[in-house]
Motif scaffolding. Structure first.
Motif, PDB file in Angstrom:
ATOM      1  N   HIS A 211    -115.820  27.724 -90.122  1.00 38.33           N
ATOM      2  CA  HIS A 211    -114.892  26.664 -89.729  1.00 38.33           C
ATOM      3  C   HIS A 211    -114.466  25.830 -90.943  1.00 38.33           C
ATOM      4  N   ALA A 212    -115.414  25.563 -91.857  1.00 42.81           N
ATOM      5  CA  ALA A 212    -115.095  24.786 -93.055  1.00 42.81           C
ATOM      6  C   ALA A 212    -114.152  25.549 -93.978  1.00 42.81           C
ATOM      7  N   PHE A 213    -114.375  26.859 -94.133  1.00 36.36           N
ATOM      8  CA  PHE A 213    -113.460  27.673 -94.945  1.00 36.36           C
ATOM      9  C   PHE A 213    -112.053  27.621 -94.363  1.00 36.36           C
ATOM     10  N   ALA A 214    -111.935  27.740 -93.041  1.00 39.30           N
ATOM     11  CA  ALA A 214    -110.620  27.703 -92.399  1.00 39.30           C
ATOM     12  C   ALA A 214    -109.933  26.369 -92.646  1.00 39.30           C
ATOM     13  N   LYS A 215    -110.687  25.297 -92.543  1.00 37.19           N
ATOM     14  CA  LYS A 215    -110.134  23.950 -92.725  1.00 37.19           C
ATOM     15  C   LYS A 215    -109.594  23.757 -94.135  1.00 37.19           C
ATOM     16  N   LYS A 216    -110.243  24.412 -95.115  1.00 33.68           N
ATOM     17  CA  LYS A 216    -109.849  24.242 -96.517  1.00 33.68           C
ATOM     18  C   LYS A 216    -108.926  25.352 -97.020  1.00 33.68           C
ATOM     19  N   SER A 217    -108.429  26.183 -96.112  1.00 38.19           N
ATOM     20  CA  SER A 217    -107.660  27.364 -96.529  1.00 38.19           C
ATOM     21  C   SER A 217    -106.156  27.120 -96.615  1.00 38.19           C
ATOM     22  N   ASN A 218    -105.721  25.884 -96.402  1.00 33.58           N
ATOM     23  CA  ASN A 218    -104.284  25.566 -96.391  1.00 33.58           C
ATOM     24  C   ASN A 218    -103.518  26.405 -95.370  1.00 33.58           C
ATOM     25  N   GLY A 219    -104.164  26.636 -94.233  1.00 38.42           N
ATOM     26  CA  GLY A 219    -103.499  27.352 -93.149  1.00 38.42           C
ATOM     27  C   GLY A 219    -103.558  28.856 -93.246  1.00 38.42           C
ATOM     28  N   ALA A 220    -104.248  29.388 -94.281  1.00 38.53           N
ATOM     29  CA  ALA A 220    -104.290  30.848 -94.456  1.00 38.53           C
ATOM     30  C   ALA A 220    -105.271  31.517 -93.504  1.00 38.53           C
ATOM     31  N   ASN A 243     -98.958  36.440 -94.363  1.00 36.91           N
ATOM     32  CA  ASN A 243     -99.412  35.311 -95.174  1.00 36.91           C
ATOM     33  C   ASN A 243    -100.542  34.529 -94.519  1.00 36.91           C
ATOM     34  N   ILE A 244    -100.955  34.941 -93.339  1.00 32.70           N
ATOM     35  CA  ILE A 244    -102.091  34.311 -92.677  1.00 32.70           C
ATOM     36  C   ILE A 244    -103.026  35.393 -92.149  1.00 32.70           C
ATOM     37  N   THR A 245    -104.258  35.010 -91.930  1.00 31.53           N
ATOM     38  CA  THR A 245    -105.238  35.923 -91.351  1.00 31.53           C
ATOM     39  C   THR A 245    -106.135  35.125 -90.409  1.00 31.53           C
ATOM     40  N   ALA A 246    -106.994  35.819 -89.689  1.00 35.84           N
ATOM     41  CA  ALA A 246    -107.844  35.145 -88.708  1.00 35.84           C
ATOM     42  C   ALA A 246    -109.215  35.798 -88.665  1.00 35.84           C
ATOM     43  N   GLY A 247    -110.182  35.033 -88.177  1.00 31.31           N
ATOM     44  CA  GLY A 247    -111.533  35.546 -88.015  1.00 31.31           C
ATOM     45  C   GLY A 247    -112.103  35.178 -86.661  1.00 31.31           C
ATOM     46  N   PHE A 248    -112.996  36.014 -86.163  1.00 31.92           N
ATOM     47  CA  PHE A 248    -113.817  35.672 -85.000  1.00 31.92           C
ATOM     48  C   PHE A 248    -115.267  35.889 -85.416  1.00 31.92           C
TER      49      PHE A 248
END
Length: 472
Positions: A211-220, A243-248
């Protein structure tokens, strides 16, 4: 720049260590990881000795000896906390194919690969390591920049909380916290103190990291935990492209529960949507394919799996004993009975080889493949040996992966097979996440049509995850 913020203060020590350990591994014919482990043992001994000497010289009022022992202690502690985890990561997560084996992919093949709506991978253990996943590293297999380079749109980030000493595919005793390699790694990586004695705490900490990585990823990077997030993400990906990716998130082995079923709800609250009963050793939930007893679900395990079913969690059969697979399939089949297809709870194997293709204790039998398919789920094919039977060359390893996929297609249909790399899982794989177009090329050369390849490389896993997260 260095791959991790924590290392920027000591790049020369790191670079020298890499050079030295590479030389030693070549000279003595052992792996890089073995050298790291031997040196780490020596450093731990030096810490103990210098710690005792510090008090000895202090008591004796020997200033010079005191200063030297404090200096040695400080250096050794700095090495353990700053350098050793990166060296372990670098040695454990390698790529086997040589750079010259990656011939240029024809432009039309690369273009076809990039038209897959969402390339998806069910399994990577990247959260275990100290890497900043928002920065591109020159080792390991996965980070956000490399996911974007590889056009990967959905990555399963799986959480490891227990690793037995001398881990192997055949038989492992359940580790105590002191003999658990994850304990040592959590201490060396300066995780919160609670993680040193609690596997549930390790689970929640790694979830918090993503969650922290996502928050600091500038929307990536987006973390998918519910149906609304999945729908919004897929819509956004159509508009902004790759230009974006997602994780579960998933869990490898429910020893992570610390034998407390209440932790299931805590894990769900943290955003975890996939859970596997066992990993490399038998636990209170059930047997492992690599455990000592390899039994089925325990009474507690049946309670846990029933809770997962009722809550709509995706059950992952990776590493489970054959008896546990039988028991889980029976419980899920019973729960799905009479339900319409779009309301059934699917099951997954997030990373596996196929026993009929490659005779390994690690791999899945046809009857279990059929059981997963019956639930509407998917079998995700992994890349590493001995789950695959390639010989270490890129062509051979790709051929083994393709053959595994083809077997599942012939047995249960193309709708029930996907990819589960096991990237960053302390394994050697043919390529990292930037090179999945070579897998597309291998599938095409084997005669699969683009629509079939798209299903294997993304569509099927996206369907399964969407079916799960819509329940939250």
């Amino acid at each position: 720049s260095m791959p991790s913020q924590r290392l920027e203060s000591s790049p020369s020590v790191l670079n020298f260590s890499i050079w030295l350990f590479t030389k030693l591994s070549a000279t003595y014919g052992v792996t890089f990881t073995t050298v790291v482990q031997k040196v780490a043992s020596f450093v731990f001994l030096a810490i103990a000795v210098s710690f005792l000497l510090t008090f000895f010289f202090l008591f004796r009022k020997k200033l010079r000896g005191f200063i030297i022992s404090v200096g040695v202690l400080a250096f050794c502690l700095g090495y353990i906390f700053n350098v050793a985890p990166i060296l372990i990561d670098r040695g454990a997560n390698t790529v086997t194919a040589k750079p010259l084996e990656f011939k240029p992919i024809p432009p039309e093949m690369q273009a076809a690969y990039e038209t897959i709506p969402v390339v998806a991978d069910a399994h990577a253990d990247s959260l275990l390591w100290s890497r900043d996943l928002n920065r591109e590293a020159d080792y390991g297999h996965v980070d956000v920049p490399r996911l974007l380079k590889g056009h990967v749109g959905l990555q399963g980030f799986t959480i490891v909380t227990g690793v037995p000493k001398g881990q192997n595919m055949i038989r492992n005793e359940p580790p105590t916290l002191l003999t658990d390699s994850t304990t040592h790694l959590s201490v060396a990586q300066a995780w919160p103190v609670a993680t040193y004695s609690s596997r549930a705490a390790r689970t929640l900490y790694q979830a918090k990291k993503l969650h922290a990585f996502a928050k600091k990823s500038n929307g990536a990077l987006h973390v998918i935990t519910n149906g609304e997030e999945m729908t919004r993400y897929l819509k956004n990906r159509k508009s902004v492209g790759h230009n974006i990716t997602a994780g579960f998130m998933g869990i490898e082995g429910l020893h992570a529960l610390d034998e407390d079923i209440a932790n299931v709800d805590k894990f769900i609250e943290a955003g975890i949507r996939m859970m596997g009963p066992s990993h490399f050793f038998d636990n209170a939930v059930g047997g492992s394919a690599h455990g000592t007893e390899k039994g089925g679900l325990t009474t507690f395990g049946s309670e846990v799996v029933s809770a997962l079913i009722s809550k709509g969690v995706l059950i992952d059969l990776a590493h489970a004993s054959q008896a546990v697979m039988d028991d889980v399939l029976e419980l899920v089949t019973k729960a799905n009975k009479g339900k319409p297809a779009d309301d059934k709870l699917p099951i997954i194997n997030s990373h596996t080889g196929i026993y009929s293709v490659c005779d390994s204790q690690r791999n899945m039998l046809d009857k279990h493949i059929q059981g997963v398919a019956q639930s509407g789920g998917a079998i995700c094919i992994t890349y590493f040996r001995p789950a695959q039977c390639g010989n270490g060359t890129l062509v051979s390893d790709l051929a083994s992966i393709v053959k595994s996929v083809q077997h599942v297609i012939s047995l249960v249909g193309v709708e029930h097979v996907c990819l589960g790399s096991d990237f960053d899982g302390a394994v050697s794989v043919p390529f990292d996440t930037t090179k999945l177009a070579y897998l597309y090329e291998a599938f095409a050369a084997a005669g699969l049509k683009h629509k079939e390849i798209s299903m294997v490389m993304g569509d099927n896993l996206v369907r399964v995850i969407a079916e799960i997260v819509k329940r939250f």
